[in-house]
Design a protein around this motif. Structure first.
Motif, PDB file in Angstrom:
ATOM      1  N   VAL A 388      39.251  39.170  46.971  1.00 50.69           N
ATOM      2  CA  VAL A 388      39.578  39.369  45.565  1.00 50.69           C
ATOM      3  C   VAL A 388      38.938  40.719  45.269  1.00 50.69           C
ATOM      4  O   VAL A 388      39.884  41.569  44.513  1.00 50.69           O
ATOM      5  N   LYS A 391      40.467  43.781  46.963  1.00 49.52           N
ATOM      6  CA  LYS A 391      42.168  43.803  46.543  1.00 49.52           C
ATOM      7  C   LYS A 391      42.080  44.839  44.838  1.00 49.52           C
ATOM      8  O   LYS A 391      42.693  45.545  44.118  1.00 49.52           O
ATOM      9  N   ALA A 473      44.794  38.317  42.639  1.00 49.99           N
ATOM     10  CA  ALA A 473      44.899  37.734  44.431  1.00 49.99           C
ATOM     11  C   ALA A 473      43.599  36.438  44.050  1.00 49.99           C
ATOM     12  O   ALA A 473      43.327  36.057  45.388  1.00 49.99           O
TER      13      ALA A 473
END
Ligand SMILES: [Zn+2]
Length: 480
Positions: A388, A391, A473
């Motif tokens: 996460v 991203k 994400a």
């Protein structure tokens, strides 16, 4: 050993914030900074962060007084691998973005309009003052049906605090995402970044359109997906500090509690060292580690007890009101990174008993690079939070091309009592608490707490794309 010399600076007089100058250290490895970052009278911004340079070195930014600069120059005069550089300007004297005057949201009747729903090149002229932050959120409540929760504790100076929720209806157990801003008063633009993003989401949802931040675009379906996850936001955690900072221009970081000191830098507690996670650092951490400070004049003063501060208690109360929150992001500046758990030591996923609750490891936590202690995080969690974070920084970097990095929060040096570690620790520390993944975003350029108008607008674009991809994400990993 340089540490003894650096430690001597601990006993110097308190720092006059208005006379701080931005500098950076440069060295071949991040480990070269380990002695420097132990000094808890130096101001490293949110946390000491080593940034890789294009030519394979590392830099560490700080705000120091002339006296401190002279000391470190003297101390490192024979340390040829570490050099000290002044930034070209004194940040406070640049043309920084103005603070709004009056109320552009007309007592909660005119909604804020974010940059993601405006034409490319649109700008926002000024940073919201505290009254405008309240007025802007009131407008979102009045005009878009955003929900609000009045939090139970008043701040030291008597401010009432509110958190807000949007996207998943009236059932508070349907909310999964929690974002907060304005913990550190001087980190200008944090509340604005969050409020303008929420404004974009609700406006795009209503118009059934997407969003655009620089080179990053999002579809109407993505907007609806993010809202459907249920977003709780607490845009101004430290109103007393922000009020003071905006009126004084003093780079004020802490709240304004005078219990432990009534003048100058002795006023206030660092809210981001006050949370109930390894708060009593002298007990939990290795000798010589200073993840926070017991000195009221320190920028990282942890307060008189875990969660002693109203702002901390209010922040924690949000988890109790929204019991199924899964993903938390605290918005800070200025470094250009996303930090993920843990912040008290390096991660390990092999020994479940080597953890923050095990008293057998008291006195061992903190040092980076040793084997005496590393903090436990399940391997699947580490994979999820790293993914996460990656991203999120990819989206932020794609907006306009400036570089952001994802890193574990411990970085060079441990912290105690921080919002992100507290979030992740709750699943073990509090019976019945949901698992919450904790992140810290540090937008902007290193130690650049007062952005120019241009930087302020770029920060909105960068962070808002970051929030979008962070949320997307997170949804991809899972909300339950
Ligand atoms: Zn901060």
């Amino acid at each position: 050993m340089k540490y003894s010399l650096v430690a001597a600076l601990l006993f110097q007089s308190t720092v006059v914030l208005g006379d701080l100058f931005p500098i950076h250290f440069r060295a071949p490895t991040a480990a070269h900074f380990l002695d420097i970052v132990r000094n808890d009278t130096f101001d490293f911004g949110c946390r000491p962060i080593a940034h890789p340079t294009d030519d394979g070195h590392f830099t560490l930014h700080a705000l120091l007084t002339e006296e401190q600069i002279a000391h470190v120059q003297h101390e490192y005069q024979y340390a040829s691998e570490i050099s000290i550089h002044r930034e070209v300007d004194k940040r406070q004297e640049r043309a920084t973005a103005p603070i709004g005057t009056g109320d552009r949201f007309k007592a909660g009747t005119v909604s804020p309009v974010g940059l993601g729903t405006q034409a490319t090149g649109a700008t926002i002229a000024s940073i919201m003052n505290v009254a405008e932050i309240n007025s802007a959120t009131t407008a979102l409540v009045n005009n878009f049906g955003v929900g609000s929760v009045t939090l139970p504790y008043k701040t030291f100076n008597g401010a009432t605090q509110k958190a807000f929720f949007v996207g998943a209806g009236t059932d508070k157990s349907a909310y999964r995402l929690y974002l907060s801003a304005g913990v550190h008063a001087r980190e200008r633009g944090g509340p604005d970044n969050l409020i303008y993003w929420i404004s974009d989401l609700v406006a795009a949802n209503k118009a059934n359109t997407g969003l655009k931040y620089g080179s990053k675009s999002y579809t109407a379906a993505q907007v609806k997906s993010v809202l459907a996850a249920g977003i709780v936001f607490f845009p101004l955690v430290n109103p007393d500090g922000v009020t003071y900072d905006q009126s004084s221009g003093s780079l004020w970081r802490k709240n304004r509690n005078t219990k432990s000191g009534t003048s100058g830098s002795s006023i206030g507690v660092d809210i981001n060292r006050n949370f109930d996670f390894l708060w009593n650092f002298k007990k939990f951490f290795a000798p010589g580690e200073a993840p926070a400070s017991t000195s009221p004049s320190s920028e990282v003063f942890a307060g008189t007890a875990a969660a002693s501060e109203s702002e901390t208690k209010n922040h924690v109360s949000v988890y109790d009101s929204f019991p199924k929150l899964r993903w938390f992001m605290d918005i800070h500046s200025a470094a250009g990174d996303i930090l993920y758990s843990w912040g008290d030591d390096e991660n390990q996923s092999t020994s479940t008993t080597m953890n923050f609750q095990n008293s057998a490891y008291d006195g061992k936590r903190g040092p980076v690079g040793d084997t005496a202690y590393k903090e436990y995080a399940p391997a699947a969690d580490v994979t999820a939070i790293k993914g996460v974070a990656a991203k999120t920084v990819a989206a932020m970097s794609a907006v306009g091309g400036r570089r952001y990095q994802a890193m574990q929060a411990v970085g060079l040096y441990a912290t105690s009592g921080a919002t992100d570690d507290y979030a992740y620790s709750r699943q073990w520390a509090k019976a019945g608490a949901n698992k919450v993944y904790g992140f810290t975003m540090e937008f902007g350029y290193s130690t650049n707490f007062y952005p120019t108008a241009s930087e302020f607008n770029q920060n909105i674009l960068d962070t808002n794309a970051g929030f979008m991809d962070w949320a997307l994400a997170a949804i991809g990993v899972g909300l339950n």
